[in-house]
Enzyme design. Sequence first.
Site, PDB file in Angstrom:
ATOM      1  N   LYS A 209       0.870  -1.141  -0.003  1.00 21.11           N
ATOM      2  CA  LYS A 209       0.031   0.053   0.066  1.00 21.11           C
ATOM      3  C   LYS A 209       0.774   1.247   0.139  1.00 21.11           C
ATOM      4  O   LYS A 209       0.878   2.196  -0.707  1.00 21.11           O
ATOM      5  CB  LYS A 209      -0.809  -0.107   1.400  1.00 21.11           C
TER       6      LYS A 209
ATOM      7  N   GLN B  39      -4.480  -1.346   9.681  1.00 20.80           N
ATOM      8  CA  GLN B  39      -4.520  -2.562   9.212  1.00 20.80           C
ATOM      9  C   GLN B  39      -5.083  -3.312  10.399  1.00 20.80           C
ATOM     10  O   GLN B  39      -4.579  -3.566  11.368  1.00 20.80           O
ATOM     11  CB  GLN B  39      -3.087  -3.051   8.951  1.00 20.80           C
TER      12      GLN B  39
ATOM     13  N   ASP C 118     -11.165   2.733   4.073  1.00 25.61           N
ATOM     14  CA  ASP C 118     -11.646   1.349   4.179  1.00 25.61           C
ATOM     15  C   ASP C 118     -13.125   1.213   4.091  1.00 25.61           C
ATOM     16  O   ASP C 118     -13.427   0.155   3.608  1.00 25.61           O
ATOM     17  CB  ASP C 118     -11.249   0.766   5.383  1.00 25.61           C
TER      18      ASP C 118
HETATM   19  N1  GUN Z   1      -6.864  -6.568   6.582  1.00 28.45           N
HETATM   20  C1  GUN Z   1      -7.262  -7.347   5.409  1.00 28.45           C
HETATM   21  N2  GUN Z   1      -7.829  -6.579   4.598  1.00 28.45           N
HETATM   22  C2  GUN Z   1      -7.986  -5.270   5.107  1.00 28.45           C
HETATM   23  C3  GUN Z   1      -8.530  -4.167   4.324  1.00 28.45           C
HETATM   24  O1  GUN Z   1      -9.070  -4.169   3.503  1.00 28.45           O
HETATM   25  N3  GUN Z   1      -8.276  -2.919   5.372  1.00 28.45           N
HETATM   26  C4  GUN Z   1      -7.666  -3.288   6.722  1.00 28.45           C
HETATM   27  N4  GUN Z   1      -7.693  -2.105   7.250  1.00 28.45           N
HETATM   28  N5  GUN Z   1      -7.231  -4.332   7.069  1.00 28.45           N
HETATM   29  C5  GUN Z   1      -7.050  -5.259   6.418  1.00 28.45           C
END
Ligand code: GUN
Length: 308
Positions: free
Chosen positions: A54, A98, A124
């Site tokens: 990311k 995350q 998100d």
């Molecule tokens: N953990 C696994 N997928 C995601 C996601 O799309 N966003 C976040 N914040 N954590 C994750």
Amino acid sequence: MIARTLDGAALARQIREQLQPQVQAFTTQAGRPPGLALVLVGDDPASHVYVGSKKTQGTDVGFRVDLHQRPATTSLDEVLALVRGLNADPAIDGILVQSPLPAAMGSDAARRVFETIDPAKDVDGFTAENVGRLVQNREGLVACTPAGIIELLEQDGVTIAGKRAVVIGRSDIVGKPMSLLLLHRHATVTIAHSKTPDLPAVAREADILVAAIGRAGFVTPAFVKPGATVVDVGMNRVSEEADVVGFFGEGSKRHLAWQQRGSVLMGDVHPAVADVAGALTPVPGGVGPLTIAMLMKNTLTAASRRVR
Ligand code: GUN
């Protein structure tokens, strides 16, 4: 039949290329780049890989990406304070914490952290505000994985209106928002899950089948109507390669391309489904890359709404 591949990696590249000039235009107009804050707590290896991607991809597209890394011993209050600071920071447009958070933080830690994020910066789409907006089909920020799947279906020309869609899995992150997005596009949607009787028969009704269960190879050809579009959201790390090859047999090697330290990334869809489905997303290279591309898109959307 050998299913057509729905190439998520190619679409993700295309989305990033389209975003680049828009990010440049934003930066010129606002006098600063769109800002994305990534919060990573603890040492889950998969989370480190995802957050690293990311950061790299966000930076490549032209964002300012701040990575806030904290040890697993960090308290929930410290994470909440960090998020509040980011909410108040005018240079930050998007905040992503995350998950999973360290288990020691408590079972409702993620929910409490997500609810502390300013909904305008919730790239998100996890806050109750944005989920509520999705339910009502109003402007908001939508969870990245299901939003990416819709982009993939639309760019491939898959008709959604009037079709039967079955989503296996009812998570807040994928299953529920996916079902709503399909519903808003006029599919007849069924959400199936581990307690659904005769799951294969329910799944076989689907013109569009989304597998978001988290179990490697769970969706076998018995779940698939011939010619259906099958979307595999699974990212299962299977640790013993020998077991996997034994389970899936010869011919599945092309699905085992991603290997790291003896672990293999496998989808929820059994490789033999390629002989029945009309179209299928690969793992890796299907839904995964799109999730990050949609995060970029959501961040630019959030930034543009905040300065308008
Ligand atoms: N953990 C696994 N997928 C995601 C996601 O799309 N966003 C976040 N914040 N954590 C994750």
